[in-house]
Design an enzyme around this catalytic site. Structure first.
Site, PDB file in Angstrom:
ATOM      1  N   CYS A 135       0.846  -1.190   0.000  1.00 54.92           N
ATOM      2  CA  CYS A 135       0.000   0.000   0.000  1.00 54.92           C
ATOM      3  C   CYS A 135       0.883   1.242   0.000  1.00 54.92           C
ATOM      4  O   CYS A 135       2.083   1.156   0.235  1.00 54.92           O
ATOM      5  CB  CYS A 135      -0.875   0.003   1.244  1.00 54.92           C
ATOM      6  SG  CYS A 135      -1.826  -1.507   1.419  1.00 54.92           S
ATOM      7  N   ARG A 181       1.665   1.306  -5.970  1.00 54.79           N
ATOM      8  CA  ARG A 181       1.825   0.367  -4.861  1.00 54.79           C
ATOM      9  C   ARG A 181       0.532  -0.389  -4.544  1.00 54.79           C
ATOM     10  O   ARG A 181       0.543  -1.348  -3.778  1.00 54.79           O
ATOM     11  CB  ARG A 181       2.281   1.113  -3.602  1.00 54.79           C
ATOM     12  CG  ARG A 181       3.561   1.871  -3.774  1.00 54.79           C
ATOM     13  CD  ARG A 181       3.917   2.591  -2.499  1.00 54.79           C
ATOM     14  NE  ARG A 181       4.219   1.653  -1.440  1.00 54.79           N
ATOM     15  CZ  ARG A 181       5.396   1.073  -1.262  1.00 54.79           C
ATOM     16  NH1 ARG A 181       6.388   1.354  -2.078  1.00 54.79           N
ATOM     17  NH2 ARG A 181       5.587   0.225  -0.276  1.00 54.79           N
ATOM     18  N   TRP A 199      -3.755  -1.971  -1.426  1.00 54.16           N
ATOM     19  CA  TRP A 199      -3.750  -3.250  -2.147  1.00 54.16           C
ATOM     20  C   TRP A 199      -4.199  -4.268  -1.122  1.00 54.16           C
ATOM     21  O   TRP A 199      -3.504  -4.538  -0.150  1.00 54.16           O
ATOM     22  CB  TRP A 199      -2.348  -3.559  -2.672  1.00 54.16           C
ATOM     23  CG  TRP A 199      -2.303  -4.792  -3.513  1.00 54.16           C
ATOM     24  CD1 TRP A 199      -2.575  -4.887  -4.851  1.00 54.16           C
ATOM     25  CD2 TRP A 199      -1.959  -6.119  -3.079  1.00 54.16           C
ATOM     26  NE1 TRP A 199      -2.425  -6.189  -5.270  1.00 54.16           N
ATOM     27  CE2 TRP A 199      -2.052  -6.964  -4.214  1.00 54.16           C
ATOM     28  CE3 TRP A 199      -1.597  -6.681  -1.863  1.00 54.16           C
ATOM     29  CZ2 TRP A 199      -1.783  -8.332  -4.160  1.00 54.16           C
ATOM     30  CZ3 TRP A 199      -1.333  -8.049  -1.810  1.00 54.16           C
ATOM     31  CH2 TRP A 199      -1.425  -8.853  -2.944  1.00 54.16           C
ATOM     32  N   ASN A 204       0.795   0.023   6.011  1.00 53.35           N
ATOM     33  CA  ASN A 204       1.246  -0.825   4.910  1.00 53.35           C
ATOM     34  C   ASN A 204       1.962  -2.009   5.549  1.00 53.35           C
ATOM     35  O   ASN A 204       2.863  -1.818   6.366  1.00 53.35           O
ATOM     36  CB  ASN A 204       2.218  -0.038   4.019  1.00 53.35           C
ATOM     37  CG  ASN A 204       2.889  -0.915   2.971  1.00 53.35           C
ATOM     38  OD1 ASN A 204       2.298  -1.885   2.511  1.00 53.35           O
ATOM     39  ND2 ASN A 204       4.111  -0.570   2.598  1.00 53.35           N
ATOM     40  N   GLY A 205       1.545  -3.231   5.190  1.00 51.58           N
ATOM     41  CA  GLY A 205       2.179  -4.417   5.775  1.00 51.58           C
ATOM     42  C   GLY A 205       1.121  -5.414   6.197  1.00 51.58           C
ATOM     43  O   GLY A 205      -0.034  -5.330   5.768  1.00 51.58           O
ATOM     44  N   GLU A 264       9.995 -14.603 -19.606  1.00 47.63           N
ATOM     45  CA  GLU A 264       9.714 -13.188 -19.381  1.00 47.63           C
ATOM     46  C   GLU A 264       8.651 -12.693 -20.373  1.00 47.63           C
ATOM     47  O   GLU A 264       7.759 -11.928 -20.005  1.00 47.63           O
ATOM     48  CB  GLU A 264      11.024 -12.375 -19.503  1.00 47.63           C
ATOM     49  CG  GLU A 264      10.898 -10.872 -19.414  1.00 47.63           C
ATOM     50  CD  GLU A 264      10.298 -10.375 -18.096  1.00 47.63           C
ATOM     51  OE1 GLU A 264      10.129 -11.146 -17.149  1.00 47.63           O
ATOM     52  OE2 GLU A 264       9.971  -9.169 -18.049  1.00 47.63           O
ATOM     53  N   LYS A 318       5.112 -11.099 -19.234  1.00 44.90           N
ATOM     54  CA  LYS A 318       4.666  -9.765 -19.668  1.00 44.90           C
ATOM     55  C   LYS A 318       3.274  -9.846 -20.255  1.00 44.90           C
ATOM     56  O   LYS A 318       2.395  -9.058 -19.924  1.00 44.90           O
ATOM     57  CB  LYS A 318       5.580  -9.199 -20.757  1.00 44.90           C
ATOM     58  CG  LYS A 318       6.820  -8.432 -20.496  1.00 44.90           C
ATOM     59  CD  LYS A 318       6.896  -7.395 -19.468  1.00 44.90           C
ATOM     60  CE  LYS A 318       6.738  -7.875 -18.057  1.00 44.90           C
ATOM     61  NZ  LYS A 318       7.903  -7.837 -17.216  1.00 44.90           N
ATOM     62  N   GLU A 365       0.454 -10.678 -17.610  1.00 44.53           N
ATOM     63  CA  GLU A 365       0.115  -9.694 -16.566  1.00 44.53           C
ATOM     64  C   GLU A 365      -0.605  -8.470 -17.109  1.00 44.53           C
ATOM     65  O   GLU A 365      -1.425  -7.889 -16.420  1.00 44.53           O
ATOM     66  CB  GLU A 365       1.310  -9.335 -15.680  1.00 44.53           C
ATOM     67  CG  GLU A 365       2.419  -8.565 -16.292  1.00 44.53           C
ATOM     68  CD  GLU A 365       3.574  -8.306 -15.308  1.00 44.53           C
ATOM     69  OE1 GLU A 365       3.353  -8.213 -14.093  1.00 44.53           O
ATOM     70  OE2 GLU A 365       4.711  -8.193 -15.784  1.00 44.53           O
ATOM     71  N   HIS A 412       8.086 -33.006 -24.620  1.00 46.97           N
ATOM     72  CA  HIS A 412       7.776 -33.762 -23.396  1.00 46.97           C
ATOM     73  C   HIS A 412       6.416 -33.379 -22.820  1.00 46.97           C
ATOM     74  O   HIS A 412       6.156 -33.600 -21.646  1.00 46.97           O
ATOM     75  CB  HIS A 412       8.883 -33.550 -22.361  1.00 46.97           C
ATOM     76  CG  HIS A 412      10.230 -33.989 -22.847  1.00 46.97           C
ATOM     77  ND1 HIS A 412      10.601 -35.307 -22.928  1.00 46.97           N
ATOM     78  CD2 HIS A 412      11.278 -33.284 -23.349  1.00 46.97           C
ATOM     79  CE1 HIS A 412      11.822 -35.401 -23.430  1.00 46.97           C
ATOM     80  NE2 HIS A 412      12.252 -34.181 -23.693  1.00 46.97           N
ATOM     81  N   LYS A 438       2.910  -2.943  -7.730  1.00 48.47           N
ATOM     82  CA  LYS A 438       4.300  -2.838  -8.170  1.00 48.47           C
ATOM     83  C   LYS A 438       5.268  -3.512  -7.208  1.00 48.47           C
ATOM     84  O   LYS A 438       6.164  -4.224  -7.626  1.00 48.47           O
ATOM     85  CB  LYS A 438       4.653  -1.354  -8.346  1.00 48.47           C
ATOM     86  CG  LYS A 438       6.031  -1.115  -8.926  1.00 48.47           C
ATOM     87  CD  LYS A 438       6.113  -1.551 -10.367  1.00 48.47           C
ATOM     88  CE  LYS A 438       7.491  -1.409 -10.943  1.00 48.47           C
ATOM     89  NZ  LYS A 438       7.625  -2.195 -12.181  1.00 48.47           N
TER      90      LYS A 438
HETATM   91  C1  AGP Z   1       7.190  -7.942 -13.397  1.00 47.85           C
HETATM   92  O1  AGP Z   1       6.603  -7.442 -14.530  1.00 47.85           O
HETATM   93  C2  AGP Z   1       6.324  -8.083 -12.236  1.00 47.85           C
HETATM   94  N1  AGP Z   1       5.548  -6.960 -11.987  1.00 47.85           N
HETATM   95  C3  AGP Z   1       6.872  -8.832 -11.043  1.00 47.85           C
HETATM   96  O2  AGP Z   1       7.088 -10.149 -11.460  1.00 47.85           O
HETATM   97  C4  AGP Z   1       8.156  -8.320 -10.336  1.00 47.85           C
HETATM   98  O3  AGP Z   1       9.263  -8.480 -11.168  1.00 47.85           O
HETATM   99  C5  AGP Z   1       8.340  -9.104  -9.024  1.00 47.85           C
HETATM  100  O4  AGP Z   1       7.247  -8.842  -8.183  1.00 47.85           O
HETATM  101  C6  AGP Z   1       9.628  -8.775  -8.323  1.00 47.85           C
HETATM  102  O5  AGP Z   1       9.691  -7.444  -7.958  1.00 47.85           O
HETATM  103  P1  AGP Z   1      11.050  -6.770  -7.493  1.00 47.85           P
HETATM  104  O6  AGP Z   1      11.972  -6.805  -8.662  1.00 47.85           O
HETATM  105  O7  AGP Z   1      10.678  -5.385  -7.091  1.00 47.85           O
HETATM  106  O8  AGP Z   1      11.584  -7.585  -6.360  1.00 47.85           O
END
Ligand code: AGP
Length: 609
Positions: free
Chosen positions: A2, A27, A74, A98-99, A482, A486, A489, A505, A604
């Site tokens: 958050c 956040r 969040w 936050n936490g 990756e 992308k 998400e 496999h 994020k």
């Molecule tokens: C990547 O597009 C994501 N949003 C997510 O996988 C991110 O890389 C992951 O949460 C790790 O975050 P960080 O690099 O801040 O530790």
């Protein structure tokens, strides 16, 4: 996950708080609220959904005052709703948090047994109840907050106000980021610098166990025992403009375009033009420790984990040090063996990812030394590691990592080259060639980015599919992972990344014209083999999108759509093959009209397990 912002000053704080929350929305963005000391005590406005809803509600019911707190959420405990939105208020005590409070169930049971009634499903409301219970027993709000936090287990950044004490707020930090901004006749609290940097650039990064009493003309820090703590403010030098969209439709697109410049920033000051040596002047870990490394364990999550997988290839190839890469969330619970000479390399854009922090703590507890590859300056990870290679990517606002990834790769390449240089495992001529290759990468990425319009054209054909497969071999396997991450998400299309050699496999059973397959096939030692995989897909009626080196040659005959990359040294190819995949995901998501910078259910920085 958050975002918190607090203000004590002489200006009307409603807009200051909401503007700060806007810059923290990355956040968390499922609900938001503000509470302000007004002439009627403390009043709040909260709203479910994006910050725009709070802004509307605040316009309809403006609150006037010069001390206040705000929060963007969040959800962890309790669904996103107005009732669960912060600030939470009990008998005039107002809290943003936050936490996660891990012992919230037992505390709630105890409070309810004592007659307290709860308005929300959150763990945070417990803090407001406890402060309300503690305040009459103590001399100050600070003491009440200190006694409260002694009863909770878990992680928190909290800011607390009391309706009867209108000129102050109390902040506390444990394993969740919290900063204090020092202004002229006004002071701030926030989860991150962008929230306040248009008002002040003098910032104190609070430590775990720190408490702060923030008034308009003073800030006093103390620790859990009540002893005063002295902090020196740090001056933030980076440019606020990098946290703005600058005319791009989305932050993600802006961040894709920024990659050439940010990669130059990652290399700046670390590669000597005269001697072609790599060095890390800003990393406070003595050379002896680094050069005596026997084994490296890379720990990370998500995109950073994929960067770590590429890093393993580079480090093992150049420096001949065995490297393991582990998901931080798995490592922390698997009773890992840490031998002598083990170096942890923790990779994180935010430096606040809970699993990565816990994994590093576990490794350090077992005697390992740790360095970080991190973007956010002074984040928690950088403070628990012995040294940090900052990526200097600048603020990454889009939830989908792009420039964070490529700058992490560059940092890993530099680390690999440095280890090889110190251990004498690479010929100087090869090092020079590789460094020249790295210097050309920004221009080559620029070239890949210019392909956006063409990628957008054929991306239209794929917006209605339900699933994608991404294939790659060797260093392109993490790139396939990756690419799939992308796409899923930001477009919400299911996508799976697979090692191309594993296709037979199992996943080959899925192939038909409903499952586009993205094959990452630049010209390298695996080229012929990946081409065979591509043909196997075509032979089963699959649609193929290929990423290959120009000129596309053989691939053109088999692929439905082709994205090309310039010729780059094989070891550096992941830096460019990922660019078309970023653009493909972006274009598909943009055509679908999803919320690209703030995709549903995500945030994020993942500061909870
Ligand atoms: C990547 O597009 C994501 N949003 C997510 O996988 C991110 O890389 C992951 O949460 C790790 O975050 P960080 O690099 O801040 O530790």
């Amino acid at each position: 996950m958050c975002g918190i912002v607090g203000y004590a000053g002489t200006r009307e704080c409603g807009d200051i708080l909401i503007d700060g929350l806007r810059r923290l929305e990355y956040r968390g963005y499922d609900s938001a609220g503000v509470a302000i000391h007004t002439t009627n005590g403390v009043e709040r406005v909260r709203a479910e959904g994006k910050l725009a809803n709070l802004e509307r509600a605040f316009r309809d019911t403006p609150l006037h005052g010069t001390v206040g707190i705000g929060h963007t959420r969040w959800a962890t405990h309790g669904r996103p709703s107005e009732a669960n939105a912060h600030p939470h208020m009990v008998d005039g005590f107002v809290v943003v948090h936050n936490g996660i409070i891990e012992n919230h169930m037992e505390l709630r049971d105890e409070l309810e047994a004592g007659g307290d009634r709860f308005e929300s499903e959150t763990d945070t409301e417990i803090i407001a109840h406890l402060v309300a219970r503690e305040r009459p027993k103590t001399d100050s709000l600070l003491e009440a907050v200190r006694n409260t936090m002694a009863q909770v287990r878990g992680s928190y950044a909290v800011v607390v106000m009391n309706a009867d004490e209108p000129d102050l707020m109390v902040a506390a930090r444990q394993a969740s980021p919290l900063i204090v901004g020092l202004g002229d006749g006004e002071n701030f609290a926030a989860s991150d610098v962008p929230a306040i940097m248009m008002h002040t650039r003098d910032v104190v990064f609070m430590n775990d166990g720190d408490f702060a009493v923030i008034r308009r003309d003073s800030v006093e820090f103390s620790d859990t025992s009540g002893a005063p703590v002295t902090h020196t403010a740090k001056r933030i030098l980076w440019d606020p403009v990098s946290a703005e969209k600058q005319g791009y439709k989305h932050f993600m697109l802006k961040e894709i375009h920024e990659q050439p410049d940010r990669i130059i920033d990652t290399m700046r000051g670390r590669v000597s033009l005269e001697t072609n040596h790599v060095h890390f002047p800003d990393m406070a870990l003595d050379d002896e420790v680094l050069s005596s490394v026997k084994r490296i364990i890379i720990l990370a999550c998500g995109t950073s984990y994929h960067a770590g997988m590429v890093g393993r290839y580079a480090i093992e190839k150049l420096a001949r040090v065995p490297v393991e890469v582990d998901l931080a969330s798995e490592f922390r619970y698997r009773d890992p063996v840490i031998g002598e000479g083990t170096l942890i390399v923790a990779i994180s854009q935010s430096g606040e990812t809970a699993d990565t922090l816990a994994a590093v703590a576990e490794a350090k507890r077992r005697g390992a030394k740790a360095i970080a590859i991190c973007n956010v300056i002074e984040s928690t990870l950088t403070r628990v590691c012995e040294g940090t290679i900052y990526t200097h990517a600048g603020p990454e606002i889009g939830v989908a990592s792009t420039k964070a990834f490529t700058t992490q790769l560059v940092a890993l390449y530099l680390l690999a080259i440095w280890l090889a240089q110190e251990r004498g495992t690479q010929e100087p001529a090869e090092r020079i060639e590789l460094l020249e290759g790295l210097r050309r990468i920004p221009g080559q990425i620029e070239k890949c980015i210019q392909d956006e319009a063409r990628i957008r054209e054929f991306a239209r054909n794929y917006v209605d599919v339900h699933s994608f497969l991404f294939l790659g071999r060797g260093m392109q396997f993490p790139i396939a992972l990756e690419g799939a991450l992308k796409l899923k998400e930001i477009s919400y299309i299911h996508a799976e990344g697979y090692a191309a050699g594993e296709m037979k496999h199992g996943p080959i059973a899925l192939i038909d014209d409903d499952l586009p397959v993205v094959v990452v096939a630049p010209r390298n030692e695996h080229y012929e083999k990946v081409l065979s995989n591509l043909e196997e897909v075509k032979a089963r009626g699959g649609r193929v999108i290929a990423v290959t080196s120009e000129p596309a040659g053989d691939v053109l005959r088999h692929a439905d759509d082709v994205m090309t990359i310039p010729e780059v040294p094989e070891l550096l190819q992941p830096l460019v093959t990922v660019i078309p995949l970023q653009l493909l995901s972006y274009c598909i998501a943009d055509i679908k009209g999803t919320d690209i910078d703030q995709p549903r259910n995500l945030a994020k920085s993942v500061t909870v397990e």
